[in-house]
Structures are given as C-alpha cells and as structure tokens.
Design an enzyme around this catalytic site. Structure first.
Site: not given
Ligand code: GLA
Length: 391
Positions: A35, A38, A129, A132-134, A179, A228
């Site tokens: 985590e 990337d 949000g 889970l990468s919506s 993601d 972030y």
């Molecule tokens: C988000 C970002 C990813 C990654 C994660 C943390 O999901 O889109 O690229 O950095 O946070 O691991």
C-alpha cells in the site's frame, strides 16, 4: 451483476430511445498488500473484485459524447474535439463526475487514438470513495468502450496507463498505476503481483480455503485527494535527501532497508516516517508473496497486520473507524490478517479469513463494529474477478 446489466440497458433505452450496442464491465479492486508503494516503483498485490462499473454504450455520429450517470441521475454532453477546456457542450465547467470520462477521451486522443462520439449510461456497485477504486473502474470502462467503438487495439496495461494519465493530468489526483491496472488486467481466482517499475506482473492463484472479506466502515474520505498528493511529495523529498548519500537512487524502491536505517537521520521526522513505511512495505510485500506461494496464510496474514500498523503509525493514513474495524477483525476466530486497503482516510478494510469461518466472521464483525461505531457497516466476501471487457 445481471441485475445491473438490466438496469443499465433499460436506462439506455429510456434515455436515448434505442437499445445499447454493447455493455462494458470494469471491476473495482481490493489490494491485499503493497500500500502506497505503487508510486514509489514498488510491488503491489491487488485483486479485481466482483463489484464493477457497468457502461451501456451506443455509437453516435459526430463528436459529441452524451453520458449519463444513472446512480446520481445526471447527464452531461461534451465534445471529444475540445477536451482541454474541461467544459461541456454548453460551455459550463465539466462536473467532476464527468471528468473521468472526458479525461480518458483526452488521454486517448493525446496518444493519437481516435475517440468517437458516443451515447452512454453508467451504473456501478463499487462504493464511491471507499478505497475500492470506483473511479478507476469508470475510467477503464470508458477506455474499453472507446476501444470497442474505434476498432483499435491496445494491450490492457497500455489502456490502464492511459487511464492513469487521465486521473493524474485531467482529474488532478497524482495516483499510481495500481487501480487502473487491476481493473484492466484482473484475472478470476487470482491476485496480481505487479512490479510497478517494470510494469510486468504475475498472476498468483488464491489458495483454496481462504476468503477475502471486504469491510466498509461507511466513513468516506474527505481529505483523500489532497493528503494523497502530500504523501507523494514527501516520498519525493525523501528520495531527494537520501540521494546525496545514496547516489543514483531513482525512487524509494532503490533504497535497501539497511541503507535506509543508516541514513534515516538525514530526514525530517515526518518524511522519515513516510519513507520508512514505503521501504518496509516494499520488502514486506515481497516476503508475503513467498508465503502466499507456499500457502502460509498465518504468515501472510501477520504481514497484513503489520502493514496496517505501519499505515496507521508511520504513513498516518488511517482513521479511528478503520483502526476499530481492523482490531475487531483481528480478534475474531478464523481471521489471519486485517488492514485498511487503498489510499486510506476512511473506506474499507481487507481481511484474509478461513473460508469455513467467513460467514460467522462477517456476521460477528458487523455486530461488533455497529455496536461500537454506531454505524452499520457493509461487510462481504468478495471473489477475484476478471478485468474489464465487453460483455
Ligand atoms: C489509491 C491510488 C493507488 C495507490 C493507492 C495506495 O488507490 O489510486 O495508485 O497509490 O491509493 O496504495
């Protein structure tokens, strides 16, 4: 799943008065380990999940993209020939939800790929949000749609990179590749070990007898995007400072743990904590993969627990509800490991649980979290699913 396909195709018919030509499914993802590494050239271990964005699509003459977000009942039209201005066809500033689609169109065009007019309706069961990468699912769904309409081909990783560029340069979140990669390249029943430097990956079968349980705290990140970007800048600062004593390093991936320990004193306290998380997490993920290969769920789970502690104490991207969900889970029978997943500041945890105990675990964790947090969580077993495709 079939219910969402019916929903989106019916909504397409009633919006545009004609049937959709096809439907794209693009999954969300949950990350097992690796985590916030990337964007530091590290290793990540996500799985694409059986929750996805569904996009019903019809071709259209001309250059207008007419898009509708079924879940919020809003529509926007923009021109695929005037994307830099981030405005709709009436000249109004593009709504934030529409920027994912327009950003993908912009990114594909920048790469010289034809982007046709289209009509589309989107629905999704990836919670927004929630870590889970919506948004990546939406981007990959649109990219897949334009690929289908344009009749051009592009390897899944390249499609993911085009979507990441949309997120970085158009939407304005400086995210890594994980993601979009997971949504584009997922494989049913497998986790994906991605080397974020070489962008090569390996599909690792998930051992039978294990369940991946996602637990949504129902807390939504507010600071997510800005914090972030701050974390990312702190990692760059660490590379810059360490570069004076470790010449040639390009990213924290290049810093061995021993070297880091020897030189960490050069960093400010905060930057030192951020960098320590990254250096240790890259190492942890590689060790975890060895354990996963040998079927050592206990060892793997322990590293998930360690990862959570590091995200909480060093990277400082947890929140009280995530910590609560994790500690309650770790105390339950059958739980090998639990940690927050995704960027943090709210959203979901990922739990590795003995398959035979997953049902009891889910029920008990729901009760315990609700009792203490006063919110009813959404907790479910998820399956590793295939990546985006026209279905
Ligand atoms: C988000 C970002 C990813 C990654 C994660 C943390 O999901 O889109 O690229 O950095 O946070 O691991």
């Amino acid at each position: 799943m079939s219910e969402l396909i019916s929903t989106v195709t019916a909504a397409f018919q009633s919006t545009y008065g004609r049937p959709a030509d096809f439907v794209v499914r693009a999954p969300g993802r949950v990350n097992l380990l690796g985590e916030h590494v990337d964007y530091n050239d590290g290793f990540v271990l996500p799985i694409a999940i059986d929750r996805a964005a569904y996009l019903a699509v019809g071709s259209a003459e001309g250059v207008e993209a007419q898009i509708r977000a079924h879940d919020i009942q809003e529509a926007v039209t923009f021109r695929t020939t005037a994307l830099e201005i981030k405005a709709d066809a009436q000249g109004r500033s593009l709504k934030s939800w529409a920027r994912y689609a327009a950003g993908v169109a912009w990114s594909l065009s920048e790469s010289g790929l034809p982007v046709h007019g289209l009509k589309a309706v989107l629905t999704s069961d990836v919670p927004r949000g929630a870590g889970l990468s919506s948004s990546a699912a939406v981007e990959v769904a649109y990219a897949t749609a334009w690929r289908q309409l344009g009749g051009w081909s592009l390897p899944a990783m390249e499609l993911a990179r085009a979507c990441q560029r949309a997120e970085n340069q158009y939407v304005g979140v400086n995210s890594g590749i994980m993601d979009q990669f997971a949504s584009a390249c997922g494989r049913a029943g497998h986790a994906l070990l991605l080397d974020c430097r070489s962008l090569t990956w390996e599909e690792l079968p998930l051992p039978s007898g294990l369940a991946v349980v996602v637990a949504d705290t129902m807390v939504r990140r507010e600071l997510g995007g800005s914090e972030y970007n701050v974390r990312r800048a702190q990692c760059e600062e660490a590379v810059y400072s360490l570069g004076t004593v470790l010449p040639g390093i390009q990213s924290l991936r290049d810093v061995a743990l021993d070297d880091f320990n020897a030189h960490a004193g050069r960093l400010s306290e905060v930057v030192g904590k951020r960098a320590r998380h990254v250096v240790e997490e890259i190492d942890r993920t590689q060790r975890a993969v060895t354990l996963l290969r040998s079927g050592d769920a206990v060892g793997f789970g322990q590293l998930m627990n360690d990862c959570h502690a590091s995200l909480r104490d060093l990277y400082e991207v947890s929140c009280p509800e995530l910590d609560l969900m994790v500690s309650e889970a770790q105390a339950l029978p059958g739980c090998y490991g639990a940690r927050l997943t995704g960027a943090g500041f709210g959203g979901c945890t990922v739990n590795l649980v003995a398959g035979s105990q997953a049902e009891d675990f889910t029920r008990e964790l729901t009760t315990r979290y609700e009792r203490v947090a006063g919110k009813r969580p959404d907790i479910y077993v998820c399956q590793a699913a295939a990546g985006a495709a026209v279905i």
